[in-house]
Motif scaffolding. Structure first.
Motif, PDB file in Angstrom:
ATOM      1  N   LEU A 298     -32.524  91.550 -59.503  1.00 54.16           N
ATOM      2  CA  LEU A 298     -33.660  91.008 -58.753  1.00 54.16           C
ATOM      3  C   LEU A 298     -33.495  89.516 -58.494  1.00 54.16           C
ATOM      4  O   LEU A 298     -33.881  89.004 -57.432  1.00 54.16           O
ATOM      5  N   SER A 299     -32.917  88.813 -59.448  1.00 53.65           N
ATOM      6  CA  SER A 299     -32.685  87.380 -59.275  1.00 53.65           C
ATOM      7  C   SER A 299     -31.743  87.115 -58.106  1.00 53.65           C
ATOM      8  O   SER A 299     -31.980  86.218 -57.285  1.00 53.65           O
ATOM      9  N   SER A 300     -30.683  87.921 -57.996  1.00 52.90           N
ATOM     10  CA  SER A 300     -29.746  87.773 -56.878  1.00 52.90           C
ATOM     11  C   SER A 300     -30.431  88.067 -55.553  1.00 52.90           C
ATOM     12  O   SER A 300     -30.225  87.363 -54.554  1.00 52.90           O
ATOM     13  N   LEU A 301     -31.266  89.087 -55.552  1.00 50.76           N
ATOM     14  CA  LEU A 301     -31.982  89.444 -54.328  1.00 50.76           C
ATOM     15  C   LEU A 301     -33.010  88.377 -53.962  1.00 50.76           C
ATOM     16  O   LEU A 301     -33.242  88.108 -52.780  1.00 50.76           O
ATOM     17  N   GLY A 302     -33.610  87.754 -54.970  1.00 52.48           N
ATOM     18  CA  GLY A 302     -34.546  86.670 -54.713  1.00 52.48           C
ATOM     19  C   GLY A 302     -33.870  85.481 -54.056  1.00 52.48           C
ATOM     20  O   GLY A 302     -34.430  84.856 -53.139  1.00 52.48           O
TER      21      GLY A 302
END
Length: 332
Positions: A298-302
């Protein structure tokens, strides 16, 4: 219905006084009992935002096969076109639970603090670009300088951007609503699209021999299909959330085995034929879980959402692990 009658006048004053006392007492008891019953019913009632996508096929299957009812739940399902819309409804308190893919969730959690992730309902590895041979699309290279339709801000847009980058192709992603995807391709408004199920399969079926399926050259994006609950539901409907996930687990088993009733329920929800449903169900892993690497993903997608303008450049990417609640997962 109780009968009514008149008492002799001599007794009426005393009876009225006594009756008032008794009535007040009974009314208080009745009101208390009614309130308790209503509170109990409300605590087992869930409003669920649902994107009609096989990624969350547990919802229509649990509904059709009576698994919600067997868990003592009353479930009202509200359809949304995209996870972005369903998350907006959750943030506004319009639903208790909603479905959404990981990409819009990563953006939503950067600003909304009144929701948590309670399950990953499925993993999907079937993302492709669908092109039109009549529009000159045969390979990824043919997308250069062209427009690719996709609902921006969604998992489909993320895959499309990743596909183009991996292929070394300079093309423009433009916003096309899921409901307009098939028409856009049939009318030649765009030469190719990046879209999630069931629309992906609907486009392929609609184009027939004109459809060109472009798969990523190496690796693929694995969409994580999440269930989120409002913090209010977590506080007030904990037992219902546990029962909800137990119902989802039962539905997952039916989906994995392609039970006839499950195929029929998904076909009805997605408007795909049962034969097409049987073809795409194996693309999904329907295990109900919360993978340990979910916060990292999720951090990468954020970060991607910031680069695409789906989040302000000044937005702070949160610690996504603080939004994960494992309390409602079925026991292994």
């Amino acid at each position: 219905m109780p009968s009514t009658f008149r008492r002799p006048l001599a007794n009426r004053v005393f009876v009225l006084a006594l009756g008032a006392i008794v009535a007040t007492s009974l009314s208080a008891c009745s009101s208390s009992n009614t309130t308790a019953a209503n509170n109990s019913a409300a605590s087992k009632t869930l409003t669920v935002g649902f994107v009609p996508d096989p990624s969350w096929a547990q919802v229509p299957v649990a509904e059709a096969n009576g698994y919600f009812k067997s868990e003592g739940l009353t479930v009202k399902v509200i359809d949304f076109s995209t996870g972005v819309q369903s998350l907006q409804a959750l943030a506004a308190g319009q639903v208790d639970i909603t479905t959404s893919a990981d990409v819009p969730v990563s953006a939503a959690l950067a600003s909304a603090k009144n929701m948590v992730i309670i399950a990953d309902g499925s993993r999907w590895k079937g993302s492709v670009i669908v092109g039109s041979a009549k529009a000159g699309i045969k390979t990824a290279a043919d997308l250069a300088g062209k427009k690719v339709g996709t609902p921006l801000g969604t998992s489909a847009a993320y895959f499309g951007a990743s596909f183009l980058k991996q292929s070394g192709v300079d093309a423009q992603l433009i916003n096309v609503a899921p409901s307009a995807i098939v028409t856009a391709m049939q009318q030649g408004n765009v030469p190719a699209v990046s879209i999630f199920q069931p629309f992906q399969q609907q486009v392929i079926a609609a184009l027939g021999s004109d459809a060109v399926v472009l798969k990523p050259a190496a690796g693929t994006y694995v969409q994580q299909s999440l269930y989120l609950a409002s913090t209010t539901a977590v506080k007030n409907k904990a037992d219902a959330l546990k029962s909800f996930e137990l119902a989802l687990e039962k539905a997952s088993k039916d989906l994995t085995s392609q039970k006839a009733s499950a195929v029929s329920a998904v076909a009805t929800a997605t408007q795909l034929s049962p034969d097409l449903v049987k073809t795409i169900l194996p693309e999904f892993d329907y295990t109900i879980e919360l993978p340990s690497d979910l916060p990292t993903g999720l951090s990468s997608l954020g970060q991607w959402a910031k680069t695409e303008g789906n989040l302000p450049s000044t937005a702070t990417i949160p610690d996504y692990s603080t939004f994960i609640n494992r309390d409602f997962l079925p026991a292994p």
